[in-house]
Design an enzyme around this catalytic site. Structure first.
Site, mmCIF file in Angstrom:
data_model
loop_
_atom_site.group_PDB
_atom_site.id
_atom_site.type_symbol
_atom_site.label_atom_id
_atom_site.label_comp_id
_atom_site.label_asym_id
_atom_site.label_seq_id
_atom_site.Cartn_x
_atom_site.Cartn_y
_atom_site.Cartn_z
ATOM 1 N N TYR A 7 0.801 -1.227 0.000
ATOM 2 C CA TYR A 7 0.000 0.000 0.000
ATOM 3 C C TYR A 7 0.831 1.273 0.000
ATOM 4 O O TYR A 7 0.284 2.366 0.022
ATOM 5 C CB TYR A 7 -0.948 0.007 1.204
ATOM 6 C CG TYR A 7 -0.236 -0.234 2.518
ATOM 7 C CD1 TYR A 7 0.338 0.819 3.221
ATOM 8 C CD2 TYR A 7 -0.130 -1.512 3.056
ATOM 9 C CE1 TYR A 7 0.998 0.607 4.416
ATOM 10 C CE2 TYR A 7 0.517 -1.740 4.245
ATOM 11 C CZ TYR A 7 1.086 -0.675 4.925
ATOM 12 O OH TYR A 7 1.748 -0.887 6.100
ATOM 13 N N GLY A 8 2.148 1.161 -0.050
ATOM 14 C CA GLY A 8 2.994 2.357 0.043
ATOM 15 C C GLY A 8 4.107 2.371 -0.974
ATOM 16 O O GLY A 8 3.870 2.366 -2.182
ATOM 17 N N THR A 9 5.343 2.379 -0.486
ATOM 18 C CA THR A 9 6.511 2.556 -1.354
ATOM 19 C C THR A 9 6.808 1.356 -2.244
ATOM 20 O O THR A 9 7.648 1.454 -3.135
ATOM 21 C CB THR A 9 7.765 2.889 -0.532
ATOM 22 O OG1 THR A 9 8.100 1.776 0.304
ATOM 23 C CG2 THR A 9 7.562 4.147 0.296
ATOM 24 N N LEU A 10 6.128 0.239 -2.043
ATOM 25 C CA LEU A 10 6.315 -0.930 -2.905
ATOM 26 C C LEU A 10 5.382 -0.915 -4.118
ATOM 27 O O LEU A 10 5.540 -1.716 -5.032
ATOM 28 C CB LEU A 10 6.104 -2.223 -2.102
ATOM 29 C CG LEU A 10 7.171 -2.489 -1.050
ATOM 30 C CD1 LEU A 10 6.689 -3.530 -0.047
ATOM 31 C CD2 LEU A 10 8.465 -2.918 -1.705
ATOM 32 N N GLU A 72 10.642 -4.144 5.827
ATOM 33 C CA GLU A 72 9.604 -3.717 6.775
ATOM 34 C C GLU A 72 10.016 -3.909 8.234
ATOM 35 O O GLU A 72 9.233 -3.621 9.137
ATOM 36 C CB GLU A 72 8.297 -4.470 6.496
ATOM 37 C CG GLU A 72 7.789 -4.332 5.070
ATOM 38 C CD GLU A 72 7.357 -2.919 4.693
ATOM 39 O OE1 GLU A 72 7.388 -2.020 5.549
ATOM 40 O OE2 GLU A 72 6.980 -2.722 3.536
#
Length: 116
Positions: A7-10, A72
């Site tokens: 849901y973010g930087t990936l 993470e």
């Protein structure tokens, strides 16, 4: 092989997406309204709440999952959890640190953290 929801930087076009290069992309999906998307500065986190969050589903191998766990900082900063998606059960990373004073992203979309 396993499914992972990011849901973010990936996500595509984001700073850590290169880690997903060899993974099969299945699609975008809004989570159930069980979270809050929190702005941690350089990256987001999700915590329990009442918001839907936009993410992407990928098929990952064990090597990629281990790399994601390292990125993470599992289990210190995030825990790896499971949720049901339209493609089946997928892992996601749940933020486990204190969130007091951190801003939620009202849109539920990391790309819209500034303006959308």
């Amino acid at each position: 092989m396993a499914l992972v929801w990011v849901y973010g930087t990936l996500r595509r076009g984001e700073s850590n997406h290169g880690m997903m290069r060899e993974c099969a992309y299945l699609g975008q999906w809004w989570s159930p309204p069980n979270f809050y998307l929190i702005d941690l500065g350089e990256y987001p986190g999700i915590i329990s709440g009442q918001q839907s969050v936009l993410g992407e589903i990928y098929v990952v191998d064990d090597t990629t999952m281990a790399r994601l766990d390292a990125l993470e900082e599992t289990p210190q900063e995030y825990t790896r959890e499971m949720m049901l998606t339209p493609w089946g059960e997928a892992f996601y990373y749940h933020y486990r640190q204190t969130c007091q004073g951190l801003a939620a992203i009202p849109s539920g979309d990391w790309r819209c953290r500034f303006v959308c």
